[in-house]
Design an enzyme around this catalytic site. Structure first.
Site, PDB file in Angstrom:
ATOM      1  CD  GLU A  47      11.273  12.067  11.361  1.00 34.00           C
ATOM      2  OE1 GLU A  47      10.126  11.923  11.892  1.00 34.00           O
ATOM      3  OE2 GLU A  47      12.008  11.787  10.660  1.00 34.00           O
ATOM      4  CD  GLU A  94      13.468   3.839   7.622  1.00 33.31           C
ATOM      5  OE1 GLU A  94      13.529   4.653   8.609  1.00 33.31           O
ATOM      6  OE2 GLU A  94      13.522   3.904   6.314  1.00 33.31           O
ATOM      7  N   GLY A 101       7.554   4.627   7.981  1.00 38.59           N
ATOM      8  CA  GLY A 101       6.998   5.858   8.237  1.00 38.59           C
ATOM      9  C   GLY A 101       7.257   6.497   9.504  1.00 38.59           C
ATOM     10  CB  CYS A 136      13.775   8.361   8.151  1.00 35.26           C
ATOM     11  SG  CYS A 136      12.064   8.289   7.415  1.00 35.26           S
ATOM     12  CE  LYS A 163      -1.358   2.951   2.942  1.00 37.74           C
ATOM     13  NZ  LYS A 163      -1.623   4.164   2.167  1.00 37.74           N
TER      14      LYS A 163
HETATM   15  C1  SIN Z   1      14.548   7.738   4.371  1.00 36.39           C
HETATM   16  O1  SIN Z   1      15.574   8.170   5.370  1.00 36.39           O
HETATM   17  O2  SIN Z   1      13.400   7.900   4.457  1.00 36.39           O
HETATM   18  C2  SIN Z   1      15.439   6.874   3.324  1.00 36.39           C
HETATM   19  C3  SIN Z   1      16.322   7.415   2.871  1.00 36.39           C
HETATM   20  C4  SIN Z   1      17.432   6.566   2.129  1.00 36.39           C
HETATM   21  O3  SIN Z   1      17.219   5.452   1.891  1.00 36.39           O
HETATM   22  O4  SIN Z   1      18.492   7.084   1.835  1.00 36.39           O
END
Ligand code: SIN
Length: 463
Positions: free
Chosen positions: A366, A232, A210, A266, A157
């Site tokens: 964040e 992640e 997410g 992220c 999804k």
């Molecule tokens: C992420 O940080 O959202 C992924 C970035 C990456 O894979 O370099």
């Protein structure tokens, strides 16, 4: 009648396309199809799975320009970044196409001559993935490639903001000869589809990229059926610039880390910790370079920084800047924006804030936007303490040419990914993932195949 999802261009607010939101019945049917396809796919020879993944990779490469354009339209990222992301996405498929052929088991010397002990690996089953809007291609293939290589079937999804890239990738997978039930997508709102995924006993594993908040909910909801989970989640990356650092390198790499995808990654730099002896010089150098970044529509080849994804993101960024300024931060560059709430586009100029304090929201949460606060430190111990003082543990960066400082920082920072004089550590062949509330499990590299495999131990007796 089924609902439609409006996919809009974050650079203009214009409608790009409407896609169908799948109904409960359609999603349940897709889950059943994925489950039923598992038996044949898991028994398909690993070399054949590998071959099909390579054909998929070729198809994506041949359609690179088209996919990149779709990605820029729906995510807002500069076209050069979208092109690079297609390469990055393909690198996961290529890596796991090879790994499919290395799903080794082992034999263990038995404790008696009348026994043999054999360990084999087998795919977990149907995997459901929920992917984010910030990397619509790479976060999908980072999950799909190891899943398919391991012999799992896969249903994804994509984020409501960016379903088009995923739809294109799945279409190309089918054209490559990967059976339709082996890789599928469903569209819909996160909480609705997420609940159908977590409640289904036919899904053996959930893989999510997410926010930490949503990750925790998925983990909770997955408990009832004891699903395997890979998460992640969010990050709050510190960048430590030591006294001896090469300042030009640190500036270049910090910009790379912070402003890729308008700071919406992220792993991007979120807190800049600079030794007090170089804080002024470094801050000026950084601000001078950041001022040169061009903000605009990602389709414009001159654009370095595109829009942020939506109003919610924009409001959070504004709130963090406002809070920091009220608590004494100083604007070194940026802090301007171009936004139209009616039309729905939001551009934030790359912003550097000096004299940040630990009490500021921007130092605690964040950001997910092109804003970076700078705080100075006196000792490495203090820098480490500040860096680690967060529930997040995804990525951290430091700049030093002193190997003792580097080793010390590597050993004391509680983060899953460390960049030493490197602002771009991600690679398909390396394990990506976080400690603490930044996630569970790793994606990429040898470790990235593990979550899709069960270990089976066979004890043969009476020999
Ligand atoms: C992420 O940080 O959202 C992924 C970035 C990456 O894979 O370099």
């Amino acid at each position: 009648m089924s609902e439609m999802i409006e996919v809009k261009n974050p650079a203009t607010g214009e409608l790009i396309q409407k896609v169908k939101a799948h109904t409960e019945e359609e999603i349940t049917r897709a889950i059943r199809k994925g489950h039923e396809s598992f038996s044949a796919w898991s028994k398909t020879n690993a070399h054949e799975r590998s071959r099909l993944l390579r054909v998929w990779s070729d198809r994506i490469q041949k359609n690179k320009e088209n996919i990149a354009r779709i990605m820029t339209l729906e995510s807002g990222k500069p076209l050069t970044e979208s092109l690079a992301e297609v390469d990055y996405a393909v690198s996961y498929i290529d890596w796991y196409a090879e790994e499919a052929k290395r799903l080794y088991g082992r034999t263990i010397p038995a404790h008696t001559g009348s026994k043999r002990i054999i360990v084999t690996r087998q795919p977990v089953g149907l995997v459901a993935a929920i992917t984010p809007w910030n990397f619509p291609a790479a976060m999908m293939t980072r999950k799909a490639a190891p899943a398919l290589a391991a012999g799992c079937t896969f249903i994804v999804k994509p984020a409501e903001e960016t379903p088009l890239t995923t739809m294109e990738l799945v279409k190309l997978a089918h054209e490559a000869g990967i059976p339709e039930g082996v890789i599928q997508y469903v569209n819909g709102l996160g909480p609705f589809v997420g609940k159908l995924f977590t409640d289904s006993p036919l899904i053996q594993k959930i893989s999510f990229t997410g926010s930490t908040e949503v990750g925790k909910l998925l983990m909770k909801n997955s408990a009832a059926t004891v699903k395997r989970i890979s998460m992640e989640l969010g990050g709050h990356a510190p960048v430590i610039v030591a006294e001896d650092a090469d300042l030009d390198l640190a500036v270049r790499q910090t910009i790379l880390s912070k402003f890729r995808n308008a700071g919406q990654t992220c792993i991007c730099a979120n807190r800049l910790l600079v030794h007090e002896s170089i804080a002024e010089a470094f801050s000026q150098k950084l601000a001078d370079s950041v001022r040169k970044l061009k903000v605009g529509n990602g389709l414009n080849p001159e654009t370095d920084v595109g829009p942020v994804i939506n109003k919610k993101s924009f409001d959070k960024i504004m709130e963090q800047i406002e809070d920091a300024l009220q608590k004494g931060a100083r604007v070194l560059c940026g802090n301007t924006y171009q936004a139209d709430r009616e039309k729905g586009y939001f551009f934030v100029a790359p912003t550097i804030l000096g004299q940040a304090g630990l009490d500021m929201k921007i130092m605690q949460e964040e950001t997910f936007g092109p804003v970076l606060p700078i705080l100075s430190f006196k000792s490495l111990e203090e820098a480490v303490e500040i860096a680690n003082s967060t529930p997040y543990g995804l990525a951290a960066y430091f700049f030093t040419n002193d190997y003792r400082t580097g080793i010390y920082l590597n050993e004391h920072l509680d983060f899953g990914i460390i960049g030493w004089n490197d602002g771009a550590p991600s690679a398909a062949h390396a394990p990506f993932g976080g400690m603490k509330e930044s996630g569970i499990g790793r994606e990429g590299g040898l470790e990235g195949m593990e979550p899709y495999l069960e270990t089976k131990y066979l004890s043969i007796g009476n020999l």
